[in-house]
Design a protein around this motif. Sequence first.
Motif, PDB file in Angstrom:
ATOM      1  N   GLY A  42      -6.315  -9.347  10.887  1.00  0.00           N
ATOM      2  CA  GLY A  42      -5.986  -9.964   9.607  1.00  0.00           C
ATOM      3  C   GLY A  42      -6.001  -8.983   8.456  1.00  0.00           C
ATOM      4  O   GLY A  42      -5.141  -9.034   7.567  1.00  0.00           O
ATOM      5  N   GLU A  43      -6.952  -8.069   8.446  1.00  0.00           N
ATOM      6  CA  GLU A  43      -7.033  -7.093   7.353  1.00  0.00           C
ATOM      7  C   GLU A  43      -5.782  -6.243   7.258  1.00  0.00           C
ATOM      8  O   GLU A  43      -5.338  -5.896   6.172  1.00  0.00           O
ATOM      9  CB  GLU A  43      -8.273  -6.204   7.514  1.00  0.00           C
ATOM     10  N   TYR A  44      -5.191  -5.908   8.400  1.00  0.00           N
ATOM     11  CA  TYR A  44      -3.942  -5.146   8.402  1.00  0.00           C
ATOM     12  C   TYR A  44      -2.835  -5.967   7.736  1.00  0.00           C
ATOM     13  O   TYR A  44      -2.071  -5.460   6.921  1.00  0.00           O
ATOM     14  CB  TYR A  44      -3.547  -4.763   9.830  1.00  0.00           C
ATOM     15  N   ILE A  45      -2.765  -7.227   8.095  1.00  0.00           N
ATOM     16  CA  ILE A  45      -1.742  -8.107   7.534  1.00  0.00           C
ATOM     17  C   ILE A  45      -1.963  -8.293   6.036  1.00  0.00           C
ATOM     18  O   ILE A  45      -1.041  -8.161   5.231  1.00  0.00           O
ATOM     19  CB  ILE A  45      -1.754  -9.461   8.276  1.00  0.00           C
ATOM     20  N   TYR A  46      -3.198  -8.584   5.630  1.00  0.00           N
ATOM     21  CA  TYR A  46      -3.493  -8.854   4.220  1.00  0.00           C
ATOM     22  C   TYR A  46      -3.269  -7.632   3.329  1.00  0.00           C
ATOM     23  O   TYR A  46      -2.999  -7.771   2.139  1.00  0.00           O
ATOM     24  CB  TYR A  46      -4.929  -9.336   4.041  1.00  0.00           C
ATOM     25  N   SER A  47      -3.391  -6.439   3.876  1.00  0.00           N
ATOM     26  CA  SER A  47      -3.250  -5.228   3.058  1.00  0.00           C
ATOM     27  C   SER A  47      -1.905  -4.530   3.275  1.00  0.00           C
ATOM     28  O   SER A  47      -1.714  -3.408   2.817  1.00  0.00           O
ATOM     29  CB  SER A  47      -4.395  -4.259   3.367  1.00  0.00           C
ATOM     30  N   PHE A  48      -0.968  -5.194   3.919  1.00  0.00           N
ATOM     31  CA  PHE A  48       0.334  -4.601   4.214  1.00  0.00           C
ATOM     32  C   PHE A  48       1.063  -4.263   2.907  1.00  0.00           C
ATOM     33  O   PHE A  48       1.238  -5.121   2.039  1.00  0.00           O
ATOM     34  CB  PHE A  48       1.170  -5.569   5.058  1.00  0.00           C
ATOM     35  N   GLU A  49       1.495  -3.007   2.769  1.00  0.00           N
ATOM     36  CA  GLU A  49       2.078  -2.531   1.512  1.00  0.00           C
ATOM     37  C   GLU A  49       3.374  -3.228   1.132  1.00  0.00           C
ATOM     38  O   GLU A  49       3.640  -3.433  -0.044  1.00  0.00           O
ATOM     39  CB  GLU A  49       2.323  -1.022   1.588  1.00  0.00           C
ATOM     40  N   ASP A  50       4.185  -3.580   2.105  1.00  0.00           N
ATOM     41  CA  ASP A  50       5.493  -4.175   1.809  1.00  0.00           C
ATOM     42  C   ASP A  50       5.466  -5.703   1.772  1.00  0.00           C
ATOM     43  O   ASP A  50       6.513  -6.345   1.923  1.00  0.00           O
ATOM     44  CB  ASP A  50       6.531  -3.711   2.836  1.00  0.00           C
ATOM     45  N   SER A  51       4.300  -6.294   1.554  1.00  0.00           N
ATOM     46  CA  SER A  51       4.233  -7.746   1.412  1.00  0.00           C
ATOM     47  C   SER A  51       4.988  -8.159   0.153  1.00  0.00           C
ATOM     48  O   SER A  51       5.007  -7.425  -0.834  1.00  0.00           O
ATOM     49  CB  SER A  51       2.783  -8.212   1.299  1.00  0.00           C
ATOM     50  N   VAL A  52       5.600  -9.324   0.207  1.00  0.00           N
ATOM     51  CA  VAL A  52       6.349  -9.827  -0.942  1.00  0.00           C
ATOM     52  C   VAL A  52       5.939 -11.261  -1.244  1.00  0.00           C
ATOM     53  O   VAL A  52       5.485 -11.994  -0.367  1.00  0.00           O
ATOM     54  CB  VAL A  52       7.872  -9.756  -0.731  1.00  0.00           C
ATOM     55  N   THR A  53       6.136 -11.637  -2.487  1.00  0.00           N
ATOM     56  CA  THR A  53       5.894 -13.005  -2.931  1.00  0.00           C
ATOM     57  C   THR A  53       7.252 -13.621  -3.223  1.00  0.00           C
ATOM     58  O   THR A  53       8.104 -12.987  -3.847  1.00  0.00           O
ATOM     59  CB  THR A  53       5.011 -13.009  -4.184  1.00  0.00           C
ATOM     60  N   PHE A  54       7.454 -14.854  -2.751  1.00  0.00           N
ATOM     61  CA  PHE A  54       8.750 -15.501  -2.951  1.00  0.00           C
ATOM     62  C   PHE A  54       8.572 -17.015  -3.083  1.00  0.00           C
ATOM     63  O   PHE A  54       7.623 -17.583  -2.553  1.00  0.00           O
ATOM     64  CB  PHE A  54       9.701 -15.171  -1.785  1.00  0.00           C
TER      65      PHE A  54
END
Length: 160
Positions: A42-54
């Motif tokens: 989960g920590e990898y997913i939560y801190s993923f640099e290319d996450s976006v909000t939409f």
Amino acid sequence: MSIKKAVPIAVIIVLLLVFLLTREEEVTLRIVNGENVQIVEGEYIYSFEDSVTFPAVIRSSGEKPVETEYKGIELVKLFSALGIDISDAEKITFNASDGYRVILKIDEINEPNNVYLTYERDRQLMKSKKRGGDGPIRLVIRRDPFSERWIKHVEEIIIE
């Protein structure tokens, strides 16, 4: 039993219940690609640099559409970051902890800005089913106008 003995026992029971209800759940995502199995924390997913909000609209049968905001990772970017090659794949299966399953064709996965693994809704981490939530990971297909193939509680992805 005397009140002097009952009070400490009651306090211990309450503290144990509070601990069980508030402790962090371990979030993992299992990705199966042939013989290769990768566990993503989960920590990898939560801190993923290319996450976006939409923005997105949730449509459930019998209920009014709900405008919401998700934050997540475009699936092809996650695969790329993990070194997972999907060029020979035909479909991808998403399995949820509640037994629900969705299968997408690879063309849909490769369509830009379409398939996301989300972990926040309205700026809050999504809770697990056990805690009454839609997460901790939810598949959102932006070009699915009726949210019919969105899947809550994603725990496994199988690349075929």
